[in-house]
Design an enzyme around this catalytic site. Structure first.
Site, short mmCIF file in Angstrom:
data_model
loop_
_atom_site.label_atom_id
_atom_site.label_comp_id
_atom_site.label_asym_id
_atom_site.label_seq_id
_atom_site.Cartn_x
_atom_site.Cartn_y
_atom_site.Cartn_z
N SER A 1 -1.17 61.04 11.53
CA SER A 1 -2.14 59.81 12.08
C SER A 1 -3.66 60.00 11.13
O SER A 1 -4.03 60.86 11.57
CB SER A 1 -1.62 60.15 13.46
OG SER A 1 -3.11 59.18 13.79
N ASP B 1 -2.22 53.60 13.67
CA ASP B 1 -2.30 53.46 14.55
C ASP B 1 -3.33 51.72 14.56
O ASP B 1 -4.42 52.29 14.71
CB ASP B 1 -3.15 54.11 15.41
CG ASP B 1 -2.22 55.62 15.95
OD1 ASP B 1 -3.00 56.88 15.24
OD2 ASP B 1 -1.11 55.19 15.79
N HIS C 1 1.52 51.68 13.97
CA HIS C 1 2.01 51.69 15.35
C HIS C 1 1.30 51.12 16.61
O HIS C 1 -0.10 50.59 16.05
CB HIS C 1 1.90 53.17 16.24
CG HIS C 1 2.05 53.12 17.65
ND1 HIS C 1 1.33 54.82 17.70
CD2 HIS C 1 2.47 52.89 18.10
CE1 HIS C 1 1.83 54.36 19.50
NE2 HIS C 1 2.29 53.32 19.48
N GLY D 1 -4.41 55.45 22.62
CA GLY D 1 -6.12 55.34 22.73
C GLY D 1 -6.77 56.08 21.68
O GLY D 1 -7.89 55.32 21.03
N PHE D 2 -6.98 57.13 21.56
CA PHE D 2 -7.69 58.31 21.01
C PHE D 2 -6.79 59.59 19.96
O PHE D 2 -5.65 59.74 21.11
CB PHE D 2 -8.59 58.93 21.90
CG PHE D 2 -9.52 57.91 22.37
CD1 PHE D 2 -8.85 57.37 23.69
CD2 PHE D 2 -10.97 57.20 21.71
CE1 PHE D 2 -9.61 55.98 24.43
CE2 PHE D 2 -11.13 55.79 22.32
CZ PHE D 2 -10.56 55.27 23.92
N GLY D 3 -7.70 60.13 19.24
CA GLY D 3 -6.78 61.15 18.55
C GLY D 3 -7.20 62.83 19.76
O GLY D 3 -8.41 62.04 20.48
N ASP E 1 3.91 61.67 19.31
CA ASP E 1 3.29 61.11 19.02
C ASP E 1 1.62 62.09 20.20
O ASP E 1 1.49 61.35 21.02
CB ASP E 1 2.85 59.56 18.97
CG ASP E 1 2.00 58.98 18.30
OD1 ASP E 1 1.64 57.93 18.12
OD2 ASP E 1 1.00 60.01 17.74
N GLY E 2 0.88 62.43 19.59
CA GLY E 2 -0.45 63.02 20.24
C GLY E 2 -0.08 64.08 21.18
O GLY E 2 0.42 65.03 21.67
N GLY E 3 -1.72 65.36 21.04
CA GLY E 3 -1.52 66.84 21.23
C GLY E 3 -0.27 67.61 20.50
O GLY E 3 0.30 68.29 20.91
N GLY F 1 -2.83 64.13 14.15
CA GLY F 1 -3.57 63.71 13.33
C GLY F 1 -4.52 64.88 13.72
O GLY F 1 -5.07 65.35 12.66
C1 DX5 Z 1 -3.34 57.96 20.05
C2 DX5 Z 1 -2.02 57.46 18.35
C3 DX5 Z 1 -1.85 59.03 18.23
C4 DX5 Z 1 -3.23 59.88 17.70
C5 DX5 Z 1 -2.53 61.41 17.56
O1 DX5 Z 1 -3.24 56.83 20.73
O2 DX5 Z 1 -1.45 56.77 19.04
O3 DX5 Z 1 -1.04 58.97 16.97
O4 DX5 Z 1 -3.60 58.99 16.38
O5 DX5 Z 1 -3.96 62.11 17.39
P1 DX5 Z 1 -3.29 63.93 17.88
O6 DX5 Z 1 -2.44 64.32 16.61
O7 DX5 Z 1 -4.84 64.15 17.37
O8 DX5 Z 1 -3.68 63.69 18.88
#
Ligand code: DX5
Length: 222
Positions: free
Chosen positions: A10, A37, A68, A141-143, A170-172, A192
């Site tokens: 991402s 994103d 996304h 909303g955030f990485g 998707d996420g963590g 990400g």
């Molecule tokens: C969050 C995004 C994810 C994010 C994942 O809202 O949709 O795609 O970029 O980032 P990580 O892998 O750092 O959790």
């Protein structure tokens, strides 16, 4: 059906001052798709990328690109993201049937994203019309957020509700959480910070994710 594991960096966590290089590093590192994103500051408390960024990514790679859309009105933007080169358009669970059919009419793959608090039942009726379900394993909303521990159980429930769709997480997602989600049935892994924050670089990060996935999926029916 045995699905291949796919690694999807991402770019939300990439160094945007050198986006082209960061995308090429992912491609050379063995990524299978790239995720962009799109956040409108309303659906989620963050503001990110428009179709121009998808076009920029498309200009440096032929890999599939996922747009996304974490936006209030996805209908307003579907055509511009399809034209910009998106291969898959992911919309959040809201006004679905019309949105999904419009995406398919543009010969783009349609996917639906489930927020952590949204039940898998929300996709039962739409499942025959979509290609993939994106299970948000963090609040969007955030990485760099922590993986939600109950996500593997949700993935297993989703597999019962929608046996034929591709499951993306998707996420963590990192080498520690990959075995949990792959064992539960996910095959498309968005990452990400685990990709763009890795000390040994993007290629090493993607290899670490793929190795963790392959170890987990060995003998696991997906
Ligand atoms: C969050 C995004 C994810 C994010 C994942 O809202 O949709 O795609 O970029 O980032 P990580 O892998 O750092 O959790």
């Amino acid at each position: 059906m045995k699905r291949q594991i796919e690694i999807v960096p991402s770019i939300l966590s990439a160094d945007l001052t050198r986006l082209g290089e960061q995308v090429r590093a992912a491609v050379e590192g063995g990524a299978d798709r790239i995720q962009v994103d799109v956040m409108d500051g309303h659906f989620v408390p963050n503001l990110t990328f428009g179709p121009g960024v998808v076009a920029a990514v498309r200009s440096v790679t032929d890999l599939p690109i996922e747009a996304h859309l974490m936006v209030e009105r996805p209908d307003l933007f579907i055509q511009s993201f399809a034209r910009a080169g998106a291969t898959v358009i992911i919309v959040q669970v809201s006004s679905l049937y019309r949105t999904v059919t419009r995406i398919k009419d543009l010969n783009v793959k349609a996917a639906v994203a489930l927020n952590p608090a949204t039940s898998v039942e929300a996709v039962r009726e739409i499942a025959p019309y979509i290609d993939m379900v994106n299970v948000m394993t963090v609040e969007p909303g955030f990485g760099g957020q922590a993986f939600i521990p109950s996500s593997p159980m949700k993935i297993r429930r989703l597999r019962e509700v929608a046996p034929d769709v591709e499951i993306e997480v998707d996420g963590g997602i990192d080498p520690e959480t990959v075995p949990l989600v792959v064992a539960a049935g996910a095959t498309v892994l968005v990452a990400g910070s685990a990709v763009y924050g890795h000390k040994q670089g993007v290629a090493a990060a993607i290899k670490a994710l793929r190795d963790a996935a392959n170890t987990a999926s060995a003998g696991t029916r997906t």
